[in-house]
Design an enzyme around this catalytic site. Sequence first.
Site, mmCIF file in Angstrom:
data_model
loop_
_atom_site.group_PDB
_atom_site.id
_atom_site.type_symbol
_atom_site.label_atom_id
_atom_site.label_comp_id
_atom_site.label_asym_id
_atom_site.label_seq_id
_atom_site.Cartn_x
_atom_site.Cartn_y
_atom_site.Cartn_z
ATOM 1 N N CYS A 194 1.050 -1.927 12.811
ATOM 2 C CA CYS A 194 1.657 -2.926 11.934
ATOM 3 C C CYS A 194 2.745 -2.283 11.069
ATOM 4 O O CYS A 194 3.854 -2.805 10.943
ATOM 5 C CB CYS A 194 0.598 -3.570 11.052
ATOM 6 S SG CYS A 194 1.201 -4.962 10.064
ATOM 7 N N CYS A 235 2.442 5.581 5.605
ATOM 8 C CA CYS A 235 2.661 4.476 6.538
ATOM 9 C C CYS A 235 3.552 4.846 7.712
ATOM 10 O O CYS A 235 3.737 4.046 8.615
ATOM 11 C CB CYS A 235 3.260 3.278 5.804
ATOM 12 S SG CYS A 235 4.859 3.621 5.061
#
Length: 241
Positions: free
Chosen positions: A121, A231
């Site tokens: 994601c 991330c």
Amino acid sequence: MDKIKDKLAGFNQQLEGLSLEESIAFVKENFEGKKVFSTSFGIEDQVLTHYLYPEANDFYFFTLDTGRLFSETYEVFQKTQTKYKGLQIKTYLPEEKEIQNYIDSDGINGFYDSVESRKRCCFVRKVVPLKRALEGVSVWVTGLRAEQSQNRETMAFLEWDEDNQLVKFNPLMQYSLSELEAVVNENNIPINSLYKKGYLSIGCAPCTRALAEGEDFRAGRWWWENGKKECGLHIHMEKNN
């Protein structure tokens, strides 16, 4: 490569002890090519926006809109452009097809199910748009600070980003949170209203919570996971630690 790293090592020595304004001027004078600043509108980036605004002709501003940000983040985006008249902040969005593919394969909130799904994601919503934002860039200015997490403690002011083939400039590396707050208060810099509610590191709404007393800066990000909390935007740092 060794020549680049040696050059950066020398520059890092010269940056020691310089003020924020002086370090920005140093990088402006010593690096050619396109220079960009990425903002996510956290307190670090708001301080940098204040100091880079007078240099906006030399430092291009951009942000990544993942499509799942807090409404408060959009509010401070608007307040920032209201305060700093004429400031252009280019917004990079994820590709619709890639988002659709992710939802089809993992589900709308599949990132809660596994680290692998969460990283997919982040890759679609952040890393791919970032790659577009950094095309043709020579210097990338970030709001990273050593105090934020253990895997950021070994940062330097200037680093070679192997993944993106550019120089990363971390002018706030040695700043403490209290020092940033003092700058914000002194200059009436707009900050995200969630900050005073305990959100010290603000990302996507489903993946960010307020901090409990005593928790470190990154504890509110992907709180259901253990280990390093990155991330993928600064993935080379994980490789180096």
